[in-house]
Design an enzyme around this catalytic site. Structure first.
Site, short mmCIF file in Angstrom:
data_model
loop_
_atom_site.label_atom_id
_atom_site.label_comp_id
_atom_site.label_asym_id
_atom_site.label_seq_id
_atom_site.Cartn_x
_atom_site.Cartn_y
_atom_site.Cartn_z
N CYS B 51 1.07 -0.99 -0.11
CA CYS B 51 0.07 -0.24 -0.02
C CYS B 51 0.67 1.19 -0.04
O CYS B 51 1.96 0.92 0.18
CB CYS B 51 -0.95 0.41 1.25
SG CYS B 51 -0.08 0.76 2.90
N CYS B 54 2.90 1.55 2.98
CA CYS B 54 4.30 0.59 3.45
C CYS B 54 5.31 1.28 2.33
O CYS B 54 6.42 1.13 2.38
CB CYS B 54 4.28 -0.39 2.22
SG CYS B 54 3.32 -1.44 2.85
N ASP B 453 3.73 -36.75 -6.75
CA ASP B 453 4.49 -38.13 -5.63
C ASP B 453 3.89 -37.37 -3.57
O ASP B 453 3.17 -36.92 -3.52
CB ASP B 453 5.90 -37.41 -5.70
CG ASP B 453 6.97 -36.74 -4.50
OD1 ASP B 453 7.07 -38.24 -4.46
OD2 ASP B 453 7.11 -36.07 -3.78
N ASP B 633 8.79 -33.41 -6.05
CA ASP B 633 9.79 -32.19 -5.60
C ASP B 633 10.58 -32.79 -5.21
O ASP B 633 11.66 -31.83 -5.18
CB ASP B 633 8.74 -31.32 -4.65
CG ASP B 633 9.20 -32.89 -3.09
OD1 ASP B 633 9.07 -33.96 -2.89
OD2 ASP B 633 9.35 -31.69 -1.85
N ASP B 637 12.09 -37.91 -8.31
CA ASP B 637 10.68 -37.06 -8.65
C ASP B 637 11.42 -36.49 -10.79
O ASP B 637 10.54 -36.52 -11.95
CB ASP B 637 10.37 -36.31 -8.32
CG ASP B 637 9.78 -36.81 -6.99
OD1 ASP B 637 9.09 -38.52 -7.55
OD2 ASP B 637 9.54 -35.93 -6.31
#
Lengths: 53, 734
Positions: B51, B54, B453, B633, B637
């Site tokens: 915002c 910020c 997985d 991951d 895999d």
């Protein structure tokens, strides 16, 4: 129809002005942070000061 | 936070072109002195800003620091660029932390934003010029349509030509260049009919103007250029957003290495390594610097560097390069070259081969243009021949052929795909899916089978040792040594649980992928791994690892693991989308069956090794079960991720797995996977509808054009209407 002699250059000049403005804004990187610029309007501080050396 | 910035302190101003480039502090210092920068830019990523307050907070906090010349937040990219000569990110991050903002250092070199920016601005500039010309030409064209005659019409045509021709020459360049590239390679792409239409229609209009004729297509030509450039820009934008997000992932990964300092392990930034250092590379890790193997046996995956898919056996004395992936066993490496040039060139190659990995897929747009381009040319040419044969009037025949080209020109087709992809990837990005590859969305839409997985994907992959007391005191040093040599989640958990134990001197440590770790200790073979590998039967229901000390009964180590948030929603969502969900795991049947039952997955297989997973996927593809989506991951895999038609991995995945997948899940939540599939399918439908709309418009307009009844007004109306319809249809996805 003599008025066209003025009208056409005027309309082209106005359009050209818009184009020049657009190119200027592009060159000034005004499209780099559209979200931030939208939020900065709400900022009370003047944040566009030149770099301090 | 501070650990992310440590290497900045050591290397001085970051000049490197990539995170791994400044390998030696010496080289970095030399480069720094050789290329003294007028600006000392530091770029920080600020993931939590959102915002105006910020922005003000961050900039105020930074500008209050002495030495900071300027600080500018970019909210769109969530970054702040700080111009502070001689200051390092390390000094700036705590200031932001104190102000309540999380900050990470980004490598300015890894963010090649400037080149991409220039390209985007270039297209925008061409759009601006085309838009200006379109409006002015249209004003003049409208008066011609409404009945301007003789000298007025000719004057208006000449003014239109004076505006339109330079515009086409400037704004049409992207199409001309792409068409020329395609023609030189002997191919036809969508830009060939576009360029032909632009050039032919401009030429014929100029000729007609010169002859004092009543039809000129300048308005249509410029409008075509304008709409097509918008499509081109959207296309460019969605690519650029994906690329910059992917770059951010890379830039965040400040590379580290495990250095051996007199037997103790110390995690240090790669920049701190120097020639002669000994580093430990765990299986699954990317080799951080060039060097020769000092100790250990393993296999090395060089596919990212050379394209070789078969792993190479690495043993003592063998030279390895940064960027290769260590597969099976821990390796001790003696760093040889830590120079920035060698690593830089390799990393460039690495990026290039990673980008070209899955390019063989033909997209819907490519299939459409392959069909479309020849048909358009054929129709226009036949029309020309037909009119020439019928009337013998070359000028009339060319005029009508140009009208056919303008009418059939894929104005809406050029927008059909980019508009949908922009909207869809924006929507997915908001939900936490980062699309790394342009064709990933279409491949995801075609997936019929989802393969998951288990460890690290459906579960969080951060298991904890259930009962540390179950491990006898005497076995702990061996367990610590074995566990420390593997990057398998269970080993890491075990190593973490035994953090204060001094590892026993286990020799010939070797990770057997999908099975476990083994080595020799006091002359006995010791193993840590799966039950069937150690020759015991696992009766338990939870995840367990077994430790064998070479004598006596193996010791069972049970682990707790929790489901990843959103796993249930993801599986339920995929099933609701009509997908077959399969769970493949290298784990024992107990824990796999347990998870499968909890998630309602009927098809599951346990105890599958990495090749087995890929084999299952290839069998599914061969059996005609449809395209396969793989979500995984880990190291085990990567083969499966590469074999699948489309691959998703969480941000926490091993870098090798992330490199092999097309889509990265940004958050911890798995639920966006199901969203991704439904959005991908919806976007594919939108693309098809858009093709339908533009073809439908052609079906009506083409006969009119062939018969010679097309007018510039009709072309302008049809073009703008179809483009707007297509864009609105794409926006329905939001």
């Amino acid at each position: 129809m003599e008025v066209l002699v003025f009208l056409i250059p005027v309309s082209l000049a106005l359009g050209g002005l818009g184009l020049a403005g657009f190119i200027w804004s592009l060159r000034n990187r005004q499209y780099d942070d559209p979200k931030g610029d939208a939020e900065r309007v709400l900022n009370t501080e003047f944040d566009e000061r030149p770099p301090q050396d | 936070m501070t650990d992310l910035s440590t290497d900045a302190r050591l290397t001085g101003p970051r000049l490197a072109a990539c995170p791994a480039c400044d390998v030696a502090p010496l080289a970095a210092r030399q480069a720094a002195s050789a290329r003294a920068q007028p600006r000392g830019d530091v770029i920080l990523s600020l993931p939590t800003i959102h915002c105006a307050a910020c922005i003000a907070d961050v900039e105020r906090a930074l500008k209050a620091m002495p030495g900071v010349r300027s600080a500018r937040v970019n909210l769109t990219l969530r970054r702040v660029t700080i111009d502070a000569p001689g200051m390092e990110a390390e000094a700036l991050i705590p200031v932001l932390d104190a102000a309540g903002y999380e900050a990470h250092e980004l490598d300015p070199g890894a963010l090649s934003a400037t080149a991409a920016d220039r390209q985007g601005r270039d297209i925008l500039m061409r759009i601006g010029v085309a838009g200006f010309a379109m409006m002015n030409v249209m004003i003049l064209a409208v008066s011609v349509w409404s009945g301007a005659e003789d000298a007025t019409r000719d004057l208006f045509h000449w003014i239109q030509a004076a505006i339109a021709l330079p515009t086409i020459a400037f704004s049409g360049q992207p199409f001309f260049k792409s068409a020329w590239r395609a023609l030189r390679a002997g191919r036809l792409n969508m830009d060939v009919p576009i360029s032909l239409a632009l050039i032919l229609a401009s030429g014929i209009s100029l000729y007609e103007t010169w002859q004092g004729g009543d039809t000129a297509w300048f308005d249509g030509v410029v409008m075509l250029c304008f709409f097509l450039l918008i499509g081109r820009y959207l296309d460019y934008r969605s690519r650029a957003v994906a690329r910059s997000a992917a770059e951010e992932l890379t830039a965040l990964e400040v590379p580290r290495a495990t250095r051996l300092e007199g037997g103790a392990e110390a995690v240090v930034p790669v920049a701190e390594l120097g020639p002669g250092d000994l580093i430990l590379v765990r299986p699954g890790g990317r080799i951080p610097a060039d060097g020769t193997v000092a100790e250990g046996m393993s296999e090395v995956d060089r596919s990212l560097l050379t394209g070789e898919t078969i792993p190479v056996v690495a043993g003592p004395g063998m030279a390895l390069s940064a960027g290769e992936v260590n597969l099976t066993g821990p390796l001790t490496l003696r760093v040889s070259t830590a120079g920035r040039d060698t690593t830089l060139s390799r990393l460039t190659e690495l990026v290039a081969s990673a980008e070209s990995a899955r390019t063989r897929y033909t997209t819907l747009a490519e299939r459409a243009s392959r069909l479309y381009a020849p048909v358009v040319h054929l129709v226009a040419f036949t029309t020309f021949l037909g009119w020439l044969a019928g009337t013998g009037d070359v000028r009339l025949a060319i005029n009508i052929a140009a009208a056919v080209l303008i009418i059939t020109c894929p104005c809406a087709l050029g927008l059909a795909v980019p508009a949908v992809v922009t909207v869809a990837s924006g929507r997915l990005f908001r939900r936490g899916l980062l699309i790394k590859d342009g064709t990933a969305l279409e491949r995801l839409a075609e997936a019929r089978v989802a393969v998951f997985d288990k460890t690290g994907t459906l579960t969080l992959g951060t298991p904890r040792l259930a009962d540390p007391e179950a491990l006898p005191e005497a076995a702990r040093p061996v367990a610590r040594a074995l566990a420390g040599a593997s990057s398998h989640p269970l080993s890491r958990a075990l190593a973490a649980a035994l953090g204060d134990v001094v590892p026993a001197p286990v020799e010939e440590l070797r990770e057997v992928p999908g099975r476990g770790v083994e080595g020799f200790w006091q002359g006995r073979r010791v193993r840590l791994g799966r039950a069937d590998w150690l020759g015991v039967e696992d009766e338990g229901h939870e995840q367990a690892s077994w430790l064998s000390l070479g004598q006596g009964v193996p010791i069972r180590l049970a682990f707790h693991d929790s489901l990843r948030p959103g796993a249930e929603e993801a599986v339920a969502g995929l099933r609701a989308a009509g997908m077959r969900v399969i769970l493949l795991s290298g784990d024992g049947p107990g824990p796999v069956g347990d998870i499968a039952a909890r998630l309602g997955i009927a098809e599951w297989q346990a105890g599958i090794d990495p090749e087995g997973k890929a084999a299952v996927i290839r069998r599914l593809q061969a059996e005609g079960a449809g395209s396969v989506l793989m979500v995984g991951d880990g190291l085990n895999d990567t083969v499966a991720l590469a074999a699948a038609d489309v691959a998703i991995s969480p941000a926490s995945a091993l870098d090798a797995a992330r490199a092999a997948s097309d889509i990265v899940l940004i958050g911890r939540d798995l639920a966006p996977v199901a969203d991704g599939v439904t959005t991908a399918r919806a976007s594919r439908n939108r693309i098809r509808e858009n093709f339908g709309i533009s073809f439908g418009y052609n079906i009506i307009a083409v006969p009119i054009a062939i018969l010679g009844f097309a007018t510039p007004l009709m072309a302008a109306l049809a073009m703008s209407l179809s483009s707007i319809t297509v864009t609105l249809n794409a926006l329905r996805l939001r």
